[in-house]
Design an enzyme around this catalytic site. Structure first.
Site, PDB file in Angstrom:
ATOM      1  N   TYR A  62     -15.451   9.352 -34.718  1.00 29.69           N
ATOM      2  CA  TYR A  62     -16.144   8.093 -35.019  1.00 29.69           C
ATOM      3  C   TYR A  62     -16.240   7.930 -36.546  1.00 29.69           C
ATOM      4  O   TYR A  62     -16.786   8.795 -37.247  1.00 29.69           O
ATOM      5  CB  TYR A  62     -17.547   8.051 -34.421  1.00 29.69           C
ATOM      6  CG  TYR A  62     -17.610   7.958 -32.901  1.00 29.69           C
ATOM      7  CD1 TYR A  62     -16.488   7.707 -32.125  1.00 29.69           C
ATOM      8  CD2 TYR A  62     -18.818   8.096 -32.238  1.00 29.69           C
ATOM      9  CE1 TYR A  62     -16.561   7.613 -30.738  1.00 29.69           C
ATOM     10  CE2 TYR A  62     -18.904   7.998 -30.850  1.00 29.69           C
ATOM     11  CZ  TYR A  62     -17.759   7.762 -30.110  1.00 29.69           C
ATOM     12  OH  TYR A  62     -17.849   7.671 -28.738  1.00 29.69           O
TER      13      TYR A  62
HETATM   14  N1  LIG Z   1     -16.738   8.493 -24.289  1.00 29.12           N
HETATM   15  C1  LIG Z   1     -16.082   7.436 -24.695  1.00 29.12           C
HETATM   16  O1  LIG Z   1     -14.844   7.350 -24.600  1.00 29.12           O
HETATM   17  C2  LIG Z   1     -16.856   6.302 -25.309  1.00 29.12           C
HETATM   18  C3  LIG Z   1     -16.258   5.040 -25.483  1.00 29.12           C
HETATM   19  C4  LIG Z   1     -17.029   4.012 -26.017  1.00 29.12           C
HETATM   20  C5  LIG Z   1     -18.346   4.241 -26.381  1.00 29.12           C
HETATM   21  N2  LIG Z   1     -18.904   5.489 -26.234  1.00 29.12           N
HETATM   22  C6  LIG Z   1     -20.313   5.759 -26.615  1.00 29.12           C
HETATM   23  O2  LIG Z   1     -21.153   4.786 -26.013  1.00 29.12           O
HETATM   24  C7  LIG Z   1     -21.882   4.097 -27.020  1.00 29.12           C
HETATM   25  C8  LIG Z   1     -22.131   2.679 -26.588  1.00 29.12           C
HETATM   26  O3  LIG Z   1     -20.868   2.004 -26.419  1.00 29.12           O
HETATM   27  P1  LIG Z   1     -20.742   0.477 -26.783  1.00 29.12           P
HETATM   28  O4  LIG Z   1     -21.049   0.268 -28.234  1.00 29.12           O
HETATM   29  O5  LIG Z   1     -19.468  -0.031 -26.248  1.00 29.12           O
HETATM   30  O6  LIG Z   1     -22.000  -0.060 -25.930  1.00 29.12           O
HETATM   31  P2  LIG Z   1     -22.449  -1.472 -25.444  1.00 29.12           P
HETATM   32  O7  LIG Z   1     -23.943  -1.387 -25.386  1.00 29.12           O
HETATM   33  O8  LIG Z   1     -21.734  -1.836 -24.207  1.00 29.12           O
HETATM   34  O9  LIG Z   1     -22.002  -2.497 -26.594  1.00 29.12           O
HETATM   35  C9  LIG Z   1     -22.656  -2.446 -27.831  1.00 29.12           C
HETATM   36  C10 LIG Z   1     -22.287  -3.678 -28.647  1.00 29.12           C
HETATM   37  O10 LIG Z   1     -22.731  -4.852 -28.005  1.00 29.12           O
HETATM   38  C11 LIG Z   1     -23.333  -5.733 -28.958  1.00 29.12           C
HETATM   39  N3  LIG Z   1     -24.766  -5.772 -28.611  1.00 29.12           N
HETATM   40  C12 LIG Z   1     -25.549  -4.733 -28.210  1.00 29.12           C
HETATM   41  N4  LIG Z   1     -26.779  -5.131 -27.952  1.00 29.12           N
HETATM   42  C13 LIG Z   1     -26.815  -6.467 -28.189  1.00 29.12           C
HETATM   43  C14 LIG Z   1     -27.814  -7.450 -28.061  1.00 29.12           C
HETATM   44  N5  LIG Z   1     -29.045  -7.137 -27.652  1.00 29.12           N
HETATM   45  N6  LIG Z   1     -27.493  -8.737 -28.369  1.00 29.12           N
HETATM   46  C15 LIG Z   1     -26.246  -9.077 -28.776  1.00 29.12           C
HETATM   47  N7  LIG Z   1     -25.244  -8.176 -28.899  1.00 29.12           N
HETATM   48  C16 LIG Z   1     -25.528  -6.870 -28.603  1.00 29.12           C
HETATM   49  C17 LIG Z   1     -23.076  -5.128 -30.328  1.00 29.12           C
HETATM   50  O11 LIG Z   1     -21.796  -5.542 -30.772  1.00 29.12           O
HETATM   51  P3  LIG Z   1     -21.543  -6.816 -31.728  1.00 29.12           P
HETATM   52  O12 LIG Z   1     -22.849  -7.237 -32.329  1.00 29.12           O
HETATM   53  O13 LIG Z   1     -20.565  -6.300 -32.726  1.00 29.12           O
HETATM   54  O14 LIG Z   1     -20.943  -7.867 -30.839  1.00 29.12           O
HETATM   55  C18 LIG Z   1     -22.982  -3.654 -30.004  1.00 29.12           C
HETATM   56  O15 LIG Z   1     -22.243  -2.911 -30.935  1.00 29.12           O
HETATM   57  C19 LIG Z   1     -21.037   4.256 -28.286  1.00 29.12           C
HETATM   58  O16 LIG Z   1     -21.773   4.082 -29.473  1.00 29.12           O
HETATM   59  C20 LIG Z   1     -20.549   5.661 -28.119  1.00 29.12           C
HETATM   60  O17 LIG Z   1     -21.560   6.584 -28.517  1.00 29.12           O
HETATM   61  C21 LIG Z   1     -18.171   6.499 -25.698  1.00 29.12           C
END
Ligand SMILES: NC(=O)c1ccc[n+]([C@@H]2O[C@H](COP(=O)([O-])OP(=O)(O)OC[C@H]3O[C@@H](n4cnc5c(N)ncnc54)[C@H](OP(=O)(O)O)[C@@H]3O)[C@@H](O)[C@H]2O)c1
Length: 321
Positions: A62
């Site tokens: 990351y």
């Molecule tokens: N194991 C794996 O392969 C893998 C893969 C992916 C992620 N992960 C882990 O899972 C974590 C979460 O993944 P993710 O970031 O995809 O999670 P997510 O919660 O599905 O998406 C997060 C994104 O959604 C938007 N967001 C979140 N809350 C919001 C709200 N209340 N209002 C408006 N927009 C909002 C933001 O992006 P914007 O504001 O930019 O639109 C934020 O970066 C990662 O940080 C990582 O630690 C692991």
């Protein structure tokens, strides 16, 4: 509002009911802008910790290591023992080095010391294999990972491999080494591919389930509209792959059901989508991602929502695996 704690699968460790994800720390988007710099990262970690959060998720790749560095610098002013730190290993970190990725003994041994160094700690609570490595015998990496646990560099092993690898995880857990105790699959109301095989495997082998992208990368917040351009500054505005996979008619149908339930309970679609995972019997602790402190605050409100059985079932039935 104070986050509750839950048992981390069948281990003896307790974690917050919502983990905090740091994938976007130090990461450059398609336009070359850093999504979350160190100052913002520390504000987000402060807000999460102030809400009682203790479960922080990162990975060696990351932000090219910056995510772990930002967390390590932040932890320097805190008590490391107050936190449950998870990192991951697999993806290439040195593209021109044939041994710079995967799960070979050589790469794992080099990476574990780098991870610990960047985080400024002498152990991680949880080390995931970020993906399965079909080029390295499972015997080689399970034995090496088992060694990390014996040496005290790692407390528990996890796997964030995806379908169709459920059987491979089961095979590894039948070996005479420290087993995987936690699984980190993608799981949310529009990504249901883990339901037929992966979640039943986790239950059968006693693995805790820590879903990533619980809001489908922001799609389930309701900020995207059918047939319209993604809002400026959102993940969708700079990531075509995100748009292709999430902004589909089928997913917008699911979102309509989420929005209907959100109106009924007086909460946001994001909070309802997370509440569904929090209520789910198979789920231990979803990993919330947030780019701003306001987003994080909205997401943490999921813990205050109670869905009725009927609302839970309606959301579950909005899309099938
Ligand atoms: N194991 C794996 O392969 C893998 C893969 C992916 C992620 N992960 C882990 O899972 C974590 C979460 O993944 P993710 O970031 O995809 O999670 P997510 O919660 O599905 O998406 C997060 C994104 O959604 C938007 N967001 C979140 N809350 C919001 C709200 N209340 N209002 C408006 N927009 C909002 C933001 O992006 P914007 O504001 O930019 O639109 C934020 O970066 C990662 O940080 C990582 O630690 C692991």
């Amino acid at each position: 509002m104070e986050l509750d704690t839950v048992r981390l699968g069948e281990t003896g460790t307790y974690v917050s009911e919502l983990a905090f994800g740091t994938w976007r720390f130090g990461r450059e988007n398609d336009e070359g802008e850093v999504e979350i710099d160190e100052e913002r990262a520390h504000e987000l970690l402060d807000a999460y910790a102030d809400a009682g959060g203790n479960f922080v998720d990162t990975a060696d790749m990351y932000g090219g290591g910056d995510s772990e560095r930002f967390i390590g610098n932040w932890l320097a002013d805190r008590d490391r023992e107050d936190f449950v730190l998870a990192s991951k290993v697999y993806w290439p970190t040195r593209p021109d080095d044939p041994n710079g990725g995967g799960l070979s003994r050589k790469h794992l041994r080099r990476q574990i010391d780098r991870i610990l160094d960047r985080l400024g700690t002498d152990y991680v609570d949880l080390l995931y294999v970020h993906r399965w490595d079909d080029d390295t015998p499972a015997e080689e990496f399970m034995r090496t990972l088992d060694g990390f646990v014996r040496e005290g560099k790692v407390n528990y092993l996890g796997t964030s491999t995806l379908e169709p690898n459920a059987w491979k995880v089961a095979m590894a857990n039948e070996m005479d080494y420290e087993p995987f105790r936690i699984a980190q699959p993608r799981y949310n109301l529009v990504n249901r591919e883990t339901e037929p095989n992966y979640l039943p495997m986790c239950e059968a082998y006693g693995l805790g389930v820590v879903p990533w992208s619980p809001l489908a990368g922001g799609f389930l917040t309701g900020k995207y509209s059918r047939g319209e351009e993604p809002p400026a500054g959102s993940r969708g505005a700079t990531d075509q792959q995100f748009c292709d996979s999430y902004l589909t008619d089928e997913n917008f149908d699911v979102l309509e059901e989420v929005e209907a339930v959100a109106d009924e309970v007086g909460a946001s679609p994001a909070a309802v989508s997370l509440a569904w995972l929090l209520d789910h019997d198979a789920v231990t602790a979803p990993i919330v991602g947030a780019r701003t402190v306001d987003q994080l605050a909205e997401n943490l409100r999921a813990t205050e929502i109670t869905l009725s059985d009927e609302q839970f079932a309606r959301l579950a039935d909005a899309k099938s695996a």
